[in-house]
Design an enzyme around this catalytic site. Structure first.
Site, PDB file in Angstrom:
ATOM      1  N   LEU A  13      20.346  26.230 -18.645  1.00 26.61           N
ATOM      2  CA  LEU A  13      20.422  24.797 -18.920  1.00 26.61           C
ATOM      3  C   LEU A  13      20.455  24.516 -20.415  1.00 26.61           C
ATOM      4  O   LEU A  13      21.188  23.636 -20.869  1.00 26.61           O
ATOM      5  CB  LEU A  13      19.231  24.081 -18.270  1.00 26.61           C
ATOM      6  N   SER A 127      10.596  18.356 -14.441  1.00 31.21           N
ATOM      7  CA  SER A 127      10.922  18.972 -13.152  1.00 31.21           C
ATOM      8  C   SER A 127      10.504  18.019 -12.052  1.00 31.21           C
ATOM      9  O   SER A 127       9.641  17.153 -12.269  1.00 31.21           O
ATOM     10  CB  SER A 127      10.155  20.295 -13.008  1.00 31.21           C
ATOM     11  N   TYR A 140       2.474  25.633 -12.276  1.00 33.91           N
ATOM     12  CA  TYR A 140       3.696  25.055 -12.827  1.00 33.91           C
ATOM     13  C   TYR A 140       3.632  23.536 -12.804  1.00 33.91           C
ATOM     14  O   TYR A 140       3.923  22.867 -13.805  1.00 33.91           O
ATOM     15  CB  TYR A 140       4.892  25.559 -12.032  1.00 33.91           C
ATOM     16  N   LYS A 144       3.699  20.658 -15.876  1.00 31.85           N
ATOM     17  CA  LYS A 144       4.726  19.624 -15.936  1.00 31.85           C
ATOM     18  C   LYS A 144       4.118  18.219 -15.852  1.00 31.85           C
ATOM     19  O   LYS A 144       4.629  17.275 -16.468  1.00 31.85           O
ATOM     20  CB  LYS A 144       5.751  19.841 -14.824  1.00 31.85           C
TER      21      LYS A 144
END
Length: 225
Positions: A13, A127, A140, A144
């Site tokens: 990305l 995300s 994770y 985030k």
């Protein structure tokens, strides 16, 4: 041309975002030193490598010191892994937080004078896990959610900056392949977002007219390739 710094730019990305911004911006390509980073810089006019270890704050400070004005900062670098809570230890939480949240906060802090000078734009690639924590994603998702809170505070504190959080669903990247392998599934990239689609959303935010502040962008894959 205005200047943009993209972290995690060597592949996936980050490289797609760099390519999408290259027609309108001089680029600083952040990433660990690599042949991929060098090749991308050679391929894009007005691009230079910015090979900095984002978890080394002294190295980061030395690299940011010469930057007096910065129009766009794209936080794309990140790490991901999944495991149930009973198998996720403190070191895993620390590692995830260090890259996905602390590096974002510290790099932004160090570049605030340059961003203020340009009345710049901070884009944080978050995300879907930064909005909805699923089973197995505690470390994770926590990192985030922290990045989401940081962006909200920064936006409120710095009214002369634009701060955009992008929440993409699953993206067809090498990291996604690793996560799908952890889940024990077969990989089918057509089910996921293309990196070019997410990069286009970043460009749309960055090029929005001055009267508009795109605060959040949510992208979900359609599964139609």
């Amino acid at each position: 041309m205005p200047t943009a710094l993209v972290t995690g730019a060597s592949r996936g990305l980050g490289a797609a975002i760099a390519r999408a911004l290259s027609p309108t911006h001089d680029l600083l390509l952040g990433g660990r030193p690599s042949a991929e980073l060098d090749a991308l810089a050679a391929d894009l006019d007005g691009a230079s490598t910015w090979p900095v270890e984002l978890t080394d704050h002294e190295e980061m400070e030395a690299a940011t010191e010469p930057i007096s004005e910065l129009d766009v900062l794209v936080h794309n670098a990140g790490v991901g892994a999944i495991a149930p809570v009973e198998d996720t230890y403190a070191d895993e939480y620390r590692a995830m937080m260090e890259v996905n949240f602390i590096a974002v906060a510290e790099l932004t802090r160090q570049l605030l004078p340059a961003l203020r000078a340009a009345r710049g734009h901070v884009v944080i690639i978050n995300s879907g896990a930064g909005r909805d924590a699923k089973p197995g994603w505690s470390a994770y998702a926590a990192s985030k959610f922290a990045a989401r809170a940081f962006a909200d505070s920064l936006r409120a504190e710095e009214p002369d900056l634009r701060v955009t959080t992008v929440y993409p669903g699953r993206i067809d990247t090498d990291m996604q392949r690793d996560i799908v392998a952890m889940e024990g599934d077969d990989y089918d990239g057509s089910r996921f977002l293309r990196v070019e689609s997410v990069a286009a959303a970043v460009v749309a935010a960055v090029t929005a007219s001055a009267d508009a502040h795109p605060t959040e962008i949510v992208l979900k894959p359609t599964g139609r390739g």
